[in-house]
Design a protein around this motif. Structure first.
Motif, PDB file in Angstrom:
ATOM      1  N   ILE A 106       0.839  -1.199   0.000  1.00 21.41           N
ATOM      2  CA  ILE A 106       0.000   0.000   0.000  1.00 21.41           C
ATOM      3  C   ILE A 106       0.876   1.252   0.000  1.00 21.41           C
ATOM      4  O   ILE A 106       0.468   2.312  -0.464  1.00 21.41           O
ATOM      5  CB  ILE A 106      -0.999  -0.009   1.167  1.00 21.41           C
ATOM      6  N   SER A 107       2.107   1.129   0.476  1.00 22.04           N
ATOM      7  CA  SER A 107       3.010   2.279   0.488  1.00 22.04           C
ATOM      8  C   SER A 107       3.361   2.730  -0.934  1.00 22.04           C
ATOM      9  O   SER A 107       3.756   3.877  -1.142  1.00 22.04           O
ATOM     10  CB  SER A 107       4.279   1.955   1.266  1.00 22.04           C
ATOM     11  N   ASN A 108       3.189   1.847  -1.923  1.00 25.30           N
ATOM     12  CA  ASN A 108       3.440   2.234  -3.317  1.00 25.30           C
ATOM     13  C   ASN A 108       2.413   3.248  -3.813  1.00 25.30           C
ATOM     14  O   ASN A 108       2.666   3.969  -4.776  1.00 25.30           O
ATOM     15  CB  ASN A 108       3.406   1.006  -4.231  1.00 25.30           C
ATOM     16  N   PHE A 109       1.252   3.293  -3.159  1.00 29.07           N
ATOM     17  CA  PHE A 109       0.173   4.175  -3.599  1.00 29.07           C
ATOM     18  C   PHE A 109       0.002   5.395  -2.704  1.00 29.07           C
ATOM     19  O   PHE A 109      -0.869   6.221  -2.947  1.00 29.07           O
ATOM     20  CB  PHE A 109      -1.150   3.398  -3.632  1.00 29.07           C
ATOM     21  N   GLN A 110       0.792   5.533  -1.661  1.00 27.81           N
ATOM     22  CA  GLN A 110       0.609   6.598  -0.666  1.00 27.81           C
ATOM     23  C   GLN A 110       0.686   8.002  -1.265  1.00 27.81           C
ATOM     24  O   GLN A 110       0.012   8.905  -0.799  1.00 27.81           O
ATOM     25  CB  GLN A 110       1.650   6.478   0.448  1.00 27.81           C
ATOM     26  N   ASN A 111       1.506   8.195  -2.288  1.00 25.16           N
ATOM     27  CA  ASN A 111       1.725   9.540  -2.815  1.00 25.16           C
ATOM     28  C   ASN A 111       0.707   9.951  -3.881  1.00 25.16           C
ATOM     29  O   ASN A 111       0.807  11.039  -4.429  1.00 25.16           O
ATOM     30  CB  ASN A 111       3.144   9.669  -3.368  1.00 25.16           C
ATOM     31  N   LEU A 112      -0.276   9.118  -4.170  1.00 26.81           N
ATOM     32  CA  LEU A 112      -1.284   9.447  -5.177  1.00 26.81           C
ATOM     33  C   LEU A 112      -2.352  10.364  -4.585  1.00 26.81           C
ATOM     34  O   LEU A 112      -2.708  10.235  -3.415  1.00 26.81           O
ATOM     35  CB  LEU A 112      -1.948   8.180  -5.700  1.00 26.81           C
ATOM     36  N   ASN A 113      -2.865  11.271  -5.425  1.00 30.73           N
ATOM     37  CA  ASN A 113      -3.999  12.077  -4.961  1.00 30.73           C
ATOM     38  C   ASN A 113      -5.300  11.343  -5.306  1.00 30.73           C
ATOM     39  O   ASN A 113      -5.279  10.289  -5.948  1.00 30.73           O
ATOM     40  CB  ASN A 113      -3.952  13.496  -5.535  1.00 30.73           C
ATOM     41  N   ASP A 171      -8.732   7.320  -8.241  1.00 31.42           N
ATOM     42  CA  ASP A 171      -9.936   6.977  -8.999  1.00 31.42           C
ATOM     43  C   ASP A 171      -9.586   6.443 -10.387  1.00 31.42           C
ATOM     44  O   ASP A 171     -10.195   5.477 -10.861  1.00 31.42           O
ATOM     45  CB  ASP A 171     -10.857   8.187  -9.129  1.00 31.42           C
ATOM     46  N   GLU A 172      -8.601   7.055 -11.046  1.00 25.98           N
ATOM     47  CA  GLU A 172      -8.178   6.593 -12.364  1.00 25.98           C
ATOM     48  C   GLU A 172      -7.626   5.171 -12.291  1.00 25.98           C
ATOM     49  O   GLU A 172      -7.941   4.332 -13.145  1.00 25.98           O
ATOM     50  CB  GLU A 172      -7.116   7.531 -12.942  1.00 25.98           C
ATOM     51  N   ASN A 173      -6.818   4.903 -11.270  1.00 25.10           N
ATOM     52  CA  ASN A 173      -6.252   3.571 -11.118  1.00 25.10           C
ATOM     53  C   ASN A 173      -7.328   2.532 -10.825  1.00 25.10           C
ATOM     54  O   ASN A 173      -7.253   1.408 -11.327  1.00 25.10           O
ATOM     55  CB  ASN A 173      -5.192   3.552 -10.006  1.00 25.10           C
ATOM     56  N   ILE A 174      -8.328   2.909 -10.033  1.00 21.00           N
ATOM     57  CA  ILE A 174      -9.420   1.984  -9.730  1.00 21.00           C
ATOM     58  C   ILE A 174     -10.175   1.627 -11.010  1.00 21.00           C
ATOM     59  O   ILE A 174     -10.460   0.451 -11.264  1.00 21.00           O
ATOM     60  CB  ILE A 174     -10.374   2.580  -8.666  1.00 21.00           C
ATOM     61  N   LYS A 206     -10.461  -2.076 -12.752  1.00 22.61           N
ATOM     62  CA  LYS A 206     -11.757  -2.698 -13.010  1.00 22.61           C
ATOM     63  C   LYS A 206     -11.889  -3.105 -14.472  1.00 22.61           C
ATOM     64  O   LYS A 206     -12.456  -4.163 -14.781  1.00 22.61           O
ATOM     65  CB  LYS A 206     -12.890  -1.758 -12.607  1.00 22.61           C
ATOM     66  N   LYS A 207     -11.358  -2.281 -15.380  1.00 18.40           N
ATOM     67  CA  LYS A 207     -11.372  -2.634 -16.804  1.00 18.40           C
ATOM     68  C   LYS A 207     -10.498  -3.855 -17.068  1.00 18.40           C
ATOM     69  O   LYS A 207     -10.853  -4.721 -17.872  1.00 18.40           O
ATOM     70  CB  LYS A 207     -10.901  -1.453 -17.650  1.00 18.40           C
ATOM     71  N   GLU A 208      -9.358  -3.935 -16.383  1.00 19.68           N
ATOM     72  CA  GLU A 208      -8.490  -5.091 -16.544  1.00 19.68           C
ATOM     73  C   GLU A 208      -9.175  -6.362 -16.050  1.00 19.68           C
ATOM     74  O   GLU A 208      -9.049  -7.425 -16.674  1.00 19.68           O
ATOM     75  CB  GLU A 208      -7.173  -4.876 -15.801  1.00 19.68           C
ATOM     76  N   ILE A 209      -9.915  -6.268 -14.944  1.00 17.29           N
ATOM     77  CA  ILE A 209     -10.650  -7.427 -14.446  1.00 17.29           C
ATOM     78  C   ILE A 209     -11.720  -7.841 -15.444  1.00 17.29           C
ATOM     79  O   ILE A 209     -11.908  -9.035 -15.708  1.00 17.29           O
ATOM     80  CB  ILE A 209     -11.264  -7.139 -13.057  1.00 17.29           C
ATOM     81  N   LYS A 214      -7.056 -12.211  -8.340  1.00 24.39           N
ATOM     82  CA  LYS A 214      -6.808 -11.930  -6.929  1.00 24.39           C
ATOM     83  C   LYS A 214      -5.910 -10.716  -6.765  1.00 24.39           C
ATOM     84  O   LYS A 214      -6.140  -9.863  -5.908  1.00 24.39           O
ATOM     85  CB  LYS A 214      -6.172 -13.153  -6.273  1.00 24.39           C
ATOM     86  N   HIS A 215      -4.887 -10.603  -7.604  1.00 24.17           N
ATOM     87  CA  HIS A 215      -3.962  -9.476  -7.508  1.00 24.17           C
ATOM     88  C   HIS A 215      -4.655  -8.155  -7.831  1.00 24.17           C
ATOM     89  O   HIS A 215      -4.457  -7.152  -7.138  1.00 24.17           O
ATOM     90  CB  HIS A 215      -2.766  -9.679  -8.446  1.00 24.17           C
ATOM     91  N   LYS A 216      -5.468  -8.145  -8.871  1.00 25.46           N
ATOM     92  CA  LYS A 216      -6.171  -6.916  -9.257  1.00 25.46           C
ATOM     93  C   LYS A 216      -7.183  -6.503  -8.186  1.00 25.46           C
ATOM     94  O   LYS A 216      -7.291  -5.326  -7.841  1.00 25.46           O
ATOM     95  CB  LYS A 216      -6.887  -7.087 -10.597  1.00 25.46           C
ATOM     96  N   LYS A 217      -7.917  -7.467  -7.639  1.00 22.91           N
ATOM     97  CA  LYS A 217      -8.894  -7.154  -6.600  1.00 22.91           C
ATOM     98  C   LYS A 217      -8.202  -6.653  -5.339  1.00 22.91           C
ATOM     99  O   LYS A 217      -8.711  -5.754  -4.659  1.00 22.91           O
ATOM    100  CB  LYS A 217      -9.743  -8.378  -6.291  1.00 22.91           C
ATOM    101  N   HIS A 218      -7.043  -7.199  -5.043  1.00 20.27           N
ATOM    102  CA  HIS A 218      -6.275  -6.760  -3.878  1.00 20.27           C
ATOM    103  C   HIS A 218      -5.823  -5.305  -4.054  1.00 20.27           C
ATOM    104  O   HIS A 218      -5.913  -4.505  -3.126  1.00 20.27           O
ATOM    105  CB  HIS A 218      -5.072  -7.682  -3.686  1.00 20.27           C
ATOM    106  N   GLU A 219      -5.368  -4.968  -5.258  1.00 18.79           N
ATOM    107  CA  GLU A 219      -4.951  -3.588  -5.532  1.00 18.79           C
ATOM    108  C   GLU A 219      -6.135  -2.636  -5.420  1.00 18.79           C
ATOM    109  O   GLU A 219      -5.999  -1.526  -4.890  1.00 18.79           O
ATOM    110  CB  GLU A 219      -4.333  -3.481  -6.924  1.00 18.79           C
ATOM    111  N   ILE A 220      -7.303  -3.042  -5.920  1.00 23.64           N
ATOM    112  CA  ILE A 220      -8.496  -2.194  -5.817  1.00 23.64           C
ATOM    113  C   ILE A 220      -8.841  -1.956  -4.355  1.00 23.64           C
ATOM    114  O   ILE A 220      -9.148  -0.824  -3.958  1.00 23.64           O
ATOM    115  CB  ILE A 220      -9.687  -2.822  -6.575  1.00 23.64           C
ATOM    116  N   ALA A 221      -8.771  -2.993  -3.543  1.00 17.97           N
ATOM    117  CA  ALA A 221      -9.078  -2.849  -2.118  1.00 17.97           C
ATOM    118  C   ALA A 221      -8.095  -1.897  -1.448  1.00 17.97           C
ATOM    119  O   ALA A 221      -8.492  -1.057  -0.625  1.00 17.97           O
ATOM    120  CB  ALA A 221      -9.035  -4.217  -1.439  1.00 17.97           C
ATOM    121  N   GLN A 222      -6.817  -1.984  -1.809  1.00 15.36           N
ATOM    122  CA  GLN A 222      -5.822  -1.075  -1.248  1.00 15.36           C
ATOM    123  C   GLN A 222      -6.122   0.363  -1.638  1.00 15.36           C
ATOM    124  O   GLN A 222      -6.050   1.277  -0.814  1.00 15.36           O
ATOM    125  CB  GLN A 222      -4.425  -1.457  -1.733  1.00 15.36           C
ATOM    126  N   LEU A 223      -6.467   0.577  -2.900  1.00 17.03           N
ATOM    127  CA  LEU A 223      -6.750   1.935  -3.371  1.00 17.03           C
ATOM    128  C   LEU A 223      -8.009   2.500  -2.714  1.00 17.03           C
ATOM    129  O   LEU A 223      -8.048   3.680  -2.357  1.00 17.03           O
ATOM    130  CB  LEU A 223      -6.873   1.946  -4.894  1.00 17.03           C
TER     131      LEU A 223
END
Length: 65
Positions: free
Chosen positions: A6-13, A18-21, A25-28, A47-56
């Motif tokens: 999750i620290s990889n995403f800390q600096n995002l506004n 929202d763009e990454n989410i 979702k499109k990739e899923i 699983k990896h994509k859903k995990h990233e969405i949950a982190q974001l």
């Protein structure tokens, strides 16, 4: 391919989050289409994509408060 921290995403506004989410979702959706058409995919990507969405989403909630 390990899970992202999750620290990889800390600096995002919030807009970038929202763009990454949306991108994830499109990739899923693309993975689901490939799966339904019997194309070769790696199931662990779901699983990896859903995990990233949950982190974001968690990060977005934290930044809103």
């Amino acid at each position: 391919m390990g899970f992202n921290k999750i620290s990889n995403f800390q600096n995002l506004n919030i807009e970038e989050i929202d763009e990454n989410i949306l991108k994830l979702k499109k990739e899923i959706l693309d993975l689901q289409i490939k799966k339904s058409t019997k194309q070769s995919i790696k199931n662990h990507y779901f699983k990896h994509k859903k995990h990233e969405i949950a982190q974001l989403l968690t990060l977005k909630t934290q930044k809103n408060n």
